[in-house]
Design a protein around this motif. Structure first.
Motif, PDB file in Angstrom:
ATOM      1  N   ALA A  98      -0.942  12.879   3.586  1.00  0.00           N
ATOM      2  CA  ALA A  98       0.453  12.130   3.489  1.00  0.00           C
ATOM      3  C   ALA A  98       0.009  10.723   2.994  1.00  0.00           C
ATOM      4  O   ALA A  98      -1.208  10.183   3.264  1.00  0.00           O
ATOM      5  N   THR A  99       1.059  10.214   2.335  1.00  0.00           N
ATOM      6  CA  THR A  99       1.096   8.856   1.745  1.00  0.00           C
ATOM      7  C   THR A  99       1.838   7.868   2.396  1.00  0.00           C
ATOM      8  O   THR A  99       3.037   8.315   2.463  1.00  0.00           O
ATOM      9  N   PHE A 100       1.403   6.603   2.665  1.00  0.00           N
ATOM     10  CA  PHE A 100       2.164   5.812   3.693  1.00  0.00           C
ATOM     11  C   PHE A 100       2.467   4.510   2.773  1.00  0.00           C
ATOM     12  O   PHE A 100       1.348   4.027   1.934  1.00  0.00           O
ATOM     13  N   GLY A 101       3.404   3.932   2.848  1.00  0.00           N
ATOM     14  CA  GLY A 101       3.799   2.674   2.249  1.00  0.00           C
ATOM     15  C   GLY A 101       4.272   2.539   0.732  1.00  0.00           C
ATOM     16  O   GLY A 101       4.647   1.798  -0.089  1.00  0.00           O
TER      17      GLY A 101
ATOM     18  N   GLU B  80      15.059   2.460   4.382  1.00  0.00           N
ATOM     19  CA  GLU B  80      13.945   2.734   5.298  1.00  0.00           C
ATOM     20  C   GLU B  80      12.697   2.812   4.575  1.00  0.00           C
ATOM     21  O   GLU B  80      11.598   2.476   5.243  1.00  0.00           O
ATOM     22  N   LYS B  81      12.514   3.248   3.319  1.00  0.00           N
ATOM     23  CA  LYS B  81      11.262   3.077   2.732  1.00  0.00           C
ATOM     24  C   LYS B  81      10.750   1.716   2.265  1.00  0.00           C
ATOM     25  O   LYS B  81       9.642   1.490   2.483  1.00  0.00           O
ATOM     26  N   LYS B  82      11.636   0.884   2.298  1.00  0.00           N
ATOM     27  CA  LYS B  82      11.430  -0.441   1.945  1.00  0.00           C
ATOM     28  C   LYS B  82      10.816  -0.879   3.189  1.00  0.00           C
ATOM     29  O   LYS B  82       9.914  -2.060   2.917  1.00  0.00           O
ATOM     30  N   LYS B  83      11.197  -0.691   4.265  1.00  0.00           N
ATOM     31  CA  LYS B  83      10.662  -1.527   5.476  1.00  0.00           C
ATOM     32  C   LYS B  83       9.297  -1.047   5.743  1.00  0.00           C
ATOM     33  O   LYS B  83       8.541  -1.935   6.213  1.00  0.00           O
ATOM     34  N   GLN B  84       8.826   0.123   5.226  1.00  0.00           N
ATOM     35  CA  GLN B  84       7.381   0.715   5.519  1.00  0.00           C
ATOM     36  C   GLN B  84       6.696   0.547   4.199  1.00  0.00           C
ATOM     37  O   GLN B  84       5.397   0.960   4.213  1.00  0.00           O
ATOM     38  N   GLN B  85       7.193  -0.131   3.318  1.00  0.00           N
ATOM     39  CA  GLN B  85       6.529  -0.345   2.010  1.00  0.00           C
ATOM     40  C   GLN B  85       5.417  -1.200   2.084  1.00  0.00           C
ATOM     41  O   GLN B  85       5.309  -2.416   2.561  1.00  0.00           O
ATOM     42  N   LEU B  86       4.015  -0.785   1.691  1.00  0.00           N
ATOM     43  CA  LEU B  86       2.783  -1.587   1.483  1.00  0.00           C
ATOM     44  C   LEU B  86       2.461  -2.215   0.282  1.00  0.00           C
ATOM     45  O   LEU B  86       3.068  -1.531  -0.971  1.00  0.00           O
ATOM     46  N   PRO B  87       1.845  -3.198   0.224  1.00  0.00           N
ATOM     47  CA  PRO B  87       1.538  -3.728  -1.446  1.00  0.00           C
ATOM     48  C   PRO B  87       0.696  -2.670  -2.321  1.00  0.00           C
ATOM     49  O   PRO B  87       0.743  -2.477  -3.594  1.00  0.00           O
ATOM     50  N   LYS B  88      -0.254  -1.920  -1.433  1.00  0.00           N
ATOM     51  CA  LYS B  88      -1.013  -0.796  -2.013  1.00  0.00           C
ATOM     52  C   LYS B  88      -0.690   0.371  -1.152  1.00  0.00           C
ATOM     53  O   LYS B  88      -1.289   0.383   0.120  1.00  0.00           O
ATOM     54  N   PRO B  89      -0.053   1.461  -1.604  1.00  0.00           N
ATOM     55  CA  PRO B  89       0.042   2.435  -0.805  1.00  0.00           C
ATOM     56  C   PRO B  89      -1.133   3.337  -0.223  1.00  0.00           C
ATOM     57  O   PRO B  89      -2.139   3.297  -1.007  1.00  0.00           O
ATOM     58  N   ILE B  90      -1.125   3.939   0.881  1.00  0.00           N
ATOM     59  CA  ILE B  90      -2.454   4.617   1.593  1.00  0.00           C
ATOM     60  C   ILE B  90      -2.255   5.955   1.728  1.00  0.00           C
ATOM     61  O   ILE B  90      -1.065   6.497   2.131  1.00  0.00           O
TER      62      ILE B  90
END
Length: 388
Positions: free
Chosen positions: A59-62, A126-136
């Motif tokens: 799974a990829t987060f952010g 919803e994706k924007k709220k969980q977005q990270l500088p670098k996806p994990i």
């Protein structure tokens, strides 16, 4: 009878609340909820016992919302808005022919565009709220019961398709007269077709995630029995045509405690509008069968819910894969085989023998169930001898 949920509510409360929901469809939805509950409970129990295990997925987060996510959500929102706004603006037409209204291409374009915009923006937000500088990207553990969403979705799609196809095969003459109407409408469903095709989809998804077919079948047995019993309540309450043959006999003395409709019933206001016209009734659902019939759908709902309770009570005592589903197959097959003797059905004629499709499949189910039980007990005996 209560062809619509509104008629049932009016019977209970005296208030007429016009709702575009048929009683049969309501109980089919309720049957899926019942199956979801039973399946989930069995998934959790089997996992605790060690028969099934968690599995990992990547799974990829952010990440920001992808184009595919935005388009798919927008399309879903468009369909909802397109149909819902049109339904609200033309509510009387929706009530007059709910199925035809839903399956038609009519709709409201402005509502569709608004719905698409709302759902696409929702996915983006919803994706924007969980977005990270670098996806994990990492491996996450998934419990088997978390598959229930996919399992029920594909079971519903494939089960509906199978029920329609088997119904067409069972009523081939009617199918040839109106093939499109018979395959598209929500009425005319054959249980065994849904069971076979829906079950195949479930087994595929389960096997793909490391759950052995026999274990998955054991998990599903009680839930399928419960869902069938609940669904048959909808058949009885709406009068959808799943009634028995004509019953002229007087109610026996040993059944004197029961209401007359439990023995013979004419299904007034049935959803199929079959029979003769009711006096002082206009519009839809104004017919009553000319002669009383066995209320077989009521019998099946009571019997199958009782059989579910029996299966639920013995599930902790059965340790060997396949045995629980074997018991289910024998019970479900026997119940359906016997009820077909007093149920209206299409009969096949081969070598001078007359029988309905359901009885043939019931016999195969009983034989298959016996094979599963014998195989499971033999495996138990073989392991006992090996460790003895």
């Amino acid at each position: 009878m209560f062809p619509t949920l509104s008629s049932f509510i009016q019977y209970l409360t005296g208030y007429n609340i016009p709702l575009p929901i048929q009683t049969f469809g309501f109980f089919v939805a309720f049957a899926f909820l019942a199956a979801y509950w039973a399946f989930s409970k069995e998934f959790q129990r089997k996992e605790k016992l060690g028969y099934i295990h968690t599995f990992e997925k990547t799974a990829t987060f952010g990440e920001p919302a992808s184009t595919v996510e935005l388009v798919s959500n927008g399309f879903f929102g468009f369909v909802l808005g397109y149909k819902i706004i049109d339904a609200l603006l033309n509510y009387h037409k929706l009530l007059d022919d709910t199925q035809g209204f839903i399956l038609s291409l009519r709709g409201n374009w402005i509502g569709g565009i608004i719905g698409a915009a709302i759902f696409a923006y929702w996915a983006y937000y919803e994706k924007k709220k969980q977005q990270l500088p670098k996806p994990i990207t990492k491996q996450v553990a998934v419990h088997p019961n978390e598959l229930m969403g996919s399992i029920l979705l594909w079971a519903a799609i494939c089960g509906f398709a199978g029920a329609k196809i088997f119904n067409a095969l069972e009523n081939w003459g009617e199918f040839l007269k109106d093939p499109v109407g018979m395959l598209v409408g929500f009425s005319g469903l054959t249980f065994y077709g849904g069971l076979i095709c829906g079950g195949a989809a479930v087994l595929y998804i389960a096997n793909k995630h490391g759950i052995k077919p026999l274990t998955m079948l054991d998990i599903g047995g009680p839930g399928m029995m419960l869902a069938y019993g609940v669904g048959r309540i909808g058949c009885q309450m709406s009068g959808d045509g799943d009634w028995g043959v004509t019953n002229y006999a007087q109610k026996p003395q040993w059944l004197s405690w029961a209401p007359d409709w439990m023995w013979a019933f004419r299904f007034p206001h049935n959803v199929n509008d079959e029979g003769i016209q009711l006096m002082n009734c206009t519009g839809k659902y104004c017919h009553i069968l000319q002669f009383p019939h066995y209320p077989t759908s009521f019998y099946e709902s009571v019997i199958c819910i009782l059989l579910f309770l029996f299966l639920w009570s013995i599930r902790n005592k059965i340790k060997w894969p396949g045995v629980m589903f074997g018991v289910y197959m024998i019970l479900a097959g026997t119940e359906r085989f016997l009820i077909e003797f007093i149920r209206v059905n299409t009969r096949y004629h081969i070598f001078g023998i007359s029988f309905p499709q359901a009885q043939l499949i019931s016999i195969l189910m009983i034989i298959g169930g016996a094979i599963l039980i014998i195989s499971g007990l033999n495996n138990k005996k073989a392991i006992s001898i090996k460790h003895g």
